[in-house]
Design a protein around this motif. Structure first.
Motif, PDB file in Angstrom:
ATOM      1  N   ILE A  27       0.850  -1.088   0.035  1.00  0.00           N
ATOM      2  CA  ILE A  27       0.179   0.024  -0.037  1.00  0.00           C
ATOM      3  C   ILE A  27       0.945   1.269   0.143  1.00  0.00           C
ATOM      4  O   ILE A  27       0.723   2.226  -0.945  1.00  0.00           O
ATOM      5  CB  ILE A  27      -0.899  -0.020   0.976  1.00  0.00           C
ATOM      6  CG1 ILE A  27      -1.734  -1.439   1.278  1.00  0.00           C
ATOM      7  CG2 ILE A  27      -1.638   1.237   1.317  1.00  0.00           C
ATOM      8  CD1 ILE A  27      -2.878  -1.448   2.431  1.00  0.00           C
ATOM      9  N   GLY A  28       2.021   1.179   0.898  1.00  0.00           N
ATOM     10  CA  GLY A  28       2.878   2.333   0.937  1.00  0.00           C
ATOM     11  C   GLY A  28       3.470   2.934  -0.499  1.00  0.00           C
ATOM     12  O   GLY A  28       3.744   4.112  -0.674  1.00  0.00           O
ATOM     13  N   ALA A 137      -2.829   3.403   9.497  1.00  0.00           N
ATOM     14  CA  ALA A 137      -3.321   2.152   8.795  1.00  0.00           C
ATOM     15  C   ALA A 137      -3.675   1.155   9.982  1.00  0.00           C
ATOM     16  O   ALA A 137      -3.033   0.634  10.576  1.00  0.00           O
ATOM     17  CB  ALA A 137      -2.470   1.420   7.894  1.00  0.00           C
ATOM     18  N   SER A 139      -7.233  -1.953  10.648  1.00  0.00           N
ATOM     19  CA  SER A 139      -7.573  -3.082   9.769  1.00  0.00           C
ATOM     20  C   SER A 139      -8.998  -3.571  10.210  1.00  0.00           C
ATOM     21  O   SER A 139      -9.447  -3.356  11.484  1.00  0.00           O
ATOM     22  CB  SER A 139      -6.569  -3.936  10.254  1.00  0.00           C
ATOM     23  OG  SER A 139      -6.999  -5.566  10.054  1.00  0.00           O
ATOM     24  N   TYR A 163      -2.640 -10.539  15.604  1.00  0.00           N
ATOM     25  CA  TYR A 163      -2.354  -9.363  14.629  1.00  0.00           C
ATOM     26  C   TYR A 163      -3.486  -8.497  14.832  1.00  0.00           C
ATOM     27  O   TYR A 163      -3.394  -7.150  14.798  1.00  0.00           O
ATOM     28  CB  TYR A 163      -2.575 -10.189  13.199  1.00  0.00           C
ATOM     29  CG  TYR A 163      -2.575  -8.782  12.236  1.00  0.00           C
ATOM     30  CD1 TYR A 163      -1.553  -7.926  11.919  1.00  0.00           C
ATOM     31  CD2 TYR A 163      -3.823  -8.763  11.404  1.00  0.00           C
ATOM     32  CE1 TYR A 163      -1.785  -6.914  10.830  1.00  0.00           C
ATOM     33  CE2 TYR A 163      -3.892  -7.613  10.432  1.00  0.00           C
ATOM     34  CZ  TYR A 163      -3.036  -6.690  10.113  1.00  0.00           C
ATOM     35  OH  TYR A 163      -3.068  -5.754   9.247  1.00  0.00           O
ATOM     36  N   VAL A 195      -7.103  -5.453   1.072  1.00  0.00           N
ATOM     37  CA  VAL A 195      -6.753  -4.676   0.014  1.00  0.00           C
ATOM     38  C   VAL A 195      -6.146  -5.693  -1.253  1.00  0.00           C
ATOM     39  O   VAL A 195      -5.447  -6.407  -0.804  1.00  0.00           O
ATOM     40  CB  VAL A 195      -5.954  -3.786   0.415  1.00  0.00           C
ATOM     41  CG1 VAL A 195      -5.431  -2.910  -0.568  1.00  0.00           C
ATOM     42  CG2 VAL A 195      -6.304  -3.149   1.656  1.00  0.00           C
ATOM     43  N   ARG A 201       0.618  -8.271  -1.449  1.00  0.00           N
ATOM     44  CA  ARG A 201       1.519  -9.073  -0.666  1.00  0.00           C
ATOM     45  C   ARG A 201       1.424 -10.767  -1.220  1.00  0.00           C
ATOM     46  O   ARG A 201       0.138 -11.109  -1.449  1.00  0.00           O
ATOM     47  CB  ARG A 201       1.426  -9.025   0.893  1.00  0.00           C
ATOM     48  CG  ARG A 201       1.565  -7.759   1.488  1.00  0.00           C
ATOM     49  CD  ARG A 201       1.807  -7.541   2.889  1.00  0.00           C
ATOM     50  NE  ARG A 201       0.984  -8.857   3.366  1.00  0.00           N
ATOM     51  CZ  ARG A 201      -0.482  -8.623   3.970  1.00  0.00           C
ATOM     52  NH1 ARG A 201      -0.869  -7.366   4.127  1.00  0.00           N
ATOM     53  NH2 ARG A 201      -0.819  -9.605   4.517  1.00  0.00           N
TER      54      ARG A 201
HETATM   55  P1  NAD Z   1       3.496  -4.696   3.645  1.00  0.00           P
HETATM   56  O1  NAD Z   1       4.174  -5.618   4.446  1.00  0.00           O
HETATM   57  O2  NAD Z   1       3.404  -4.852   2.043  1.00  0.00           O
HETATM   58  O3  NAD Z   1       4.111  -3.075   3.816  1.00  0.00           O
HETATM   59  C1  NAD Z   1       4.563  -2.618   5.332  1.00  0.00           C
HETATM   60  C2  NAD Z   1       5.875  -2.226   5.199  1.00  0.00           C
HETATM   61  O4  NAD Z   1       6.096  -1.896   6.422  1.00  0.00           O
HETATM   62  C3  NAD Z   1       7.011  -3.146   4.686  1.00  0.00           C
HETATM   63  O5  NAD Z   1       7.747  -2.634   3.644  1.00  0.00           O
HETATM   64  C4  NAD Z   1       8.135  -3.119   5.722  1.00  0.00           C
HETATM   65  O6  NAD Z   1       9.160  -3.490   5.695  1.00  0.00           O
HETATM   66  C5  NAD Z   1       7.589  -1.933   6.896  1.00  0.00           C
HETATM   67  N1  NAD Z   1       7.777  -2.146   8.049  1.00  0.00           N
HETATM   68  C6  NAD Z   1       7.469  -2.800   9.028  1.00  0.00           C
HETATM   69  N2  NAD Z   1       7.921  -2.807  10.298  1.00  0.00           N
HETATM   70  C7  NAD Z   1       8.979  -1.893   9.965  1.00  0.00           C
HETATM   71  C8  NAD Z   1       9.720  -1.235  10.961  1.00  0.00           C
HETATM   72  N3  NAD Z   1       9.813  -1.394  12.324  1.00  0.00           N
HETATM   73  N4  NAD Z   1      10.411  -0.119  10.509  1.00  0.00           N
HETATM   74  C9  NAD Z   1      10.285   0.433   9.165  1.00  0.00           C
HETATM   75  N5  NAD Z   1       9.426  -0.155   8.492  1.00  0.00           N
HETATM   76  C10 NAD Z   1       8.952  -1.426   8.821  1.00  0.00           C
HETATM   77  O7  NAD Z   1       1.955  -4.416   4.121  1.00  0.00           O
HETATM   78  P2  NAD Z   1       0.653  -3.556   3.410  1.00  0.00           P
HETATM   79  O8  NAD Z   1      -0.162  -4.752   3.059  1.00  0.00           O
HETATM   80  O9  NAD Z   1       1.147  -2.753   2.460  1.00  0.00           O
HETATM   81  O10 NAD Z   1      -0.001  -3.129   4.655  1.00  0.00           O
HETATM   82  C11 NAD Z   1       0.299  -1.630   4.854  1.00  0.00           C
HETATM   83  C12 NAD Z   1      -0.492  -1.263   6.230  1.00  0.00           C
HETATM   84  O11 NAD Z   1      -1.836  -1.529   6.055  1.00  0.00           O
HETATM   85  C13 NAD Z   1      -0.263  -2.190   7.492  1.00  0.00           C
HETATM   86  O12 NAD Z   1      -0.035  -1.327   8.490  1.00  0.00           O
HETATM   87  C14 NAD Z   1      -1.352  -3.154   7.324  1.00  0.00           C
HETATM   88  O13 NAD Z   1      -1.389  -3.544   8.866  1.00  0.00           O
HETATM   89  C15 NAD Z   1      -2.426  -2.491   7.051  1.00  0.00           C
HETATM   90  N6  NAD Z   1      -3.539  -3.114   6.274  1.00  0.00           N
HETATM   91  C16 NAD Z   1      -3.247  -3.967   5.207  1.00  0.00           C
HETATM   92  C17 NAD Z   1      -4.093  -4.792   4.690  1.00  0.00           C
HETATM   93  C18 NAD Z   1      -3.964  -5.372   3.216  1.00  0.00           C
HETATM   94  O14 NAD Z   1      -5.150  -6.028   2.900  1.00  0.00           O
HETATM   95  N7  NAD Z   1      -2.999  -5.305   2.868  1.00  0.00           N
HETATM   96  C19 NAD Z   1      -5.580  -4.490   5.272  1.00  0.00           C
HETATM   97  C20 NAD Z   1      -5.768  -3.876   6.497  1.00  0.00           C
HETATM   98  C21 NAD Z   1      -4.750  -3.194   6.986  1.00  0.00           C
END
Ligand code: NAD
Ligand code: UGA
Length: 335
Positions: A27-28, A137, A139, A163, A195, A201
């Motif tokens: 997402i980032g 973010a 969830s 989680y 998402v 992922r």
């Molecule tokens: P992702 O794993 O692709 O991205 C998360 C990023 O955070 C990674 O690149 C990781 O290296 C970085 N990170 C983790 N711990 C860290 C730390 N201590 N210092 C620096 N960087 C750190 O996950 P995503 O799917 O893009 O999710 C992004 C956010 O959205 C998260 O907070 C997740 O909980 C939330 N979220 C995602 C979904 C989904 O469906 N993908 C749904 C609900 C919530």
């Protein structure tokens, strides 16, 4: 300028400075690309480095190399990065260890530290730097078992997984900071619902289903396959996140497409789109997996003016197109 007015100016104005934690994530990376496309200066923080991590490189492909983007290779748990927040108009705090199913075992230490302790540090740093706006973010996993009706933000939060507990703590912590006396910072905690889309992922369902169809390798289906999710397309999630950044309202907000689809139905859509069967392999239901999620996103509509636009069929088609752009030979005969 009062903080609310400053936050409101932010993102309406092309010269804004945005910080994205977790910028190298799924997402980032999308959020970073959109912010840059809209003219913002973006500072991305992540512990994965695009030079050494292929997924990070792919996720940041549009950002890296642009003069308005700077990348900071930091672990939020290691102090020293906090000055990066000085002068930021908005912080999007997306960094976390995501994923419901692996959160039971030894990995929980990482979930607790990256999702809870890191959030505390980001919030302290944001308050110290007098950042007017933070979007965090959260969830759908904060809700737990529901009665099948759409969840509103004031529904009970009873996470079923470790989680989910950490994400509930993430949002509660961030909102507690917003409520501190004289806090310069307003906070929106966005409860994203499952998402999907380009760059999803690899542990998640939709990308796996498309790969299974195209490669013929079996998809593990946990439980009956009748569990339902409010699958939400990445572009809609980015729209909601930007809209939340422009607002100054504090609180938790659902960000979901508003339609619940079962795992089995997702398989059928994939078969239709690819013209190929999805081979499956059964597995026991996974602990912590909610039987169903479904968002009522009325609040995000009323407060941010956001609503989801991409339905599952259209979103999976786009996801498939992206997949095929990377694996052309596997896709030769898809619909
Ligand atoms: P992702 O794993 O692709 O991205 C998360 C990023 O955070 C990674 O690149 C990781 O290296 C970085 N990170 C983790 N711990 C860290 C730390 N201590 N210092 C620096 N960087 C750190 O996950 P995503 O799917 O893009 O999710 C992004 C956010 O959205 C998260 O907070 C997740 O909980 C939330 N979220 C995602 C979904 C989904 O469906 N993908 C749904 C609900 C919530
Ligand atoms: C997703 C994200 O992984 C979490 O980070 C996020 O917080 C959560 O959404 C959310 O909405 O809050 P999940 O709903 O489990 O979690 O998303 P998927 O991994 O795509 O799984 C969807 C469903 O498919 C689940 O019921 C899962 O058991 C099932 N599934 C997934 C399988 O049957 N097989 C797989 O290989 C993967």
């Amino acid at each position: 300028m009062p903080h609310a007015a400053r936050a409101f100016r932010a993102l309406a104005d092309s010269s804004i400075r945005a910080v994205v934690t977790g910028a190298a994530g799924f997402i980032g990376g999308h959020l970073t690309a959109r912010l840059l496309a809209e003219g913002a200066d973006v500072c991305g923080l992540d512990r994965r480095h695009p030079a050494s991590d292929l997924v990070a490189r792919r996720n940041l492909a549009e950002g890296c190399g642009q003069s308005r983007f700077s990348f900071h290779h930091v672990d939020l748990l290691t102090p020293g990065w906090e000055p990066v927040l000085n002068g930021a108009d908005v912080v999007f705090h997306l960094a976390a260890v995501p994923g419901v199913r692996p959160s039971w075992g030894a990995a929980f230490d990482e979930y607790a530290s990256c999702n809870v302790i890191a959030t505390q540090r980001v919030m302290n740093a944001a308050i110290h730097a007098r950042v007017p706006r933070v979007v965090v973010a959260s969830s759908s996993s904060v809700y737990g078992r529901t009665d099948g009706r759409p969840s509103t933000e004031n529904a009970a939060t009873r996470p079923l997984s470790p989680y989910g507990v950490t994400k509930l703590a993430t949002e509660a912590l961030a909102l507690a900071h917003a409520g501190r006396a004289d806090s310069p910072t307003t906070v929106a905690a966005l409860r994203y619902f499952t998402v999907y889309g380009p760059g999803q992922r690899p542990d998640m369902l939709i990308g796996r289903v498309l790969s299974a169809a195209l490669e013929g390798t079996p998809l593990t289906v946990y439980g009956s396959g009748e569990q339902r999710r409010d699958f939400t397309y990445i572009d809609d999630v980015v729209d909601a996140t930007l809209a939340a950044g422009r607002s100054h309202a504090s609180g938790a907000f659902n960000v979901g497409a508003g339609a619940a689809t079962s795992v089995s139905e997702v398989l059928r859509v994939a078969e239709q789109l690819t013209g190929r069967p999805v081979p499956t392999r059964p597995a026991p239901a996974a602990d912590g997996d909610a039987p169903g999620t479904l968002a009522d996103s009325t609040l995000a509509r009323d407060v941010f003016g956001w609503r989801a636009r991409v339905d599952l069929q259209a979103g999976m088609r786009r996801h498939l197109k992206w997949h095929c752009s990377r694996h052309a030979t596997r896709c030769a005969s898809t619909a």
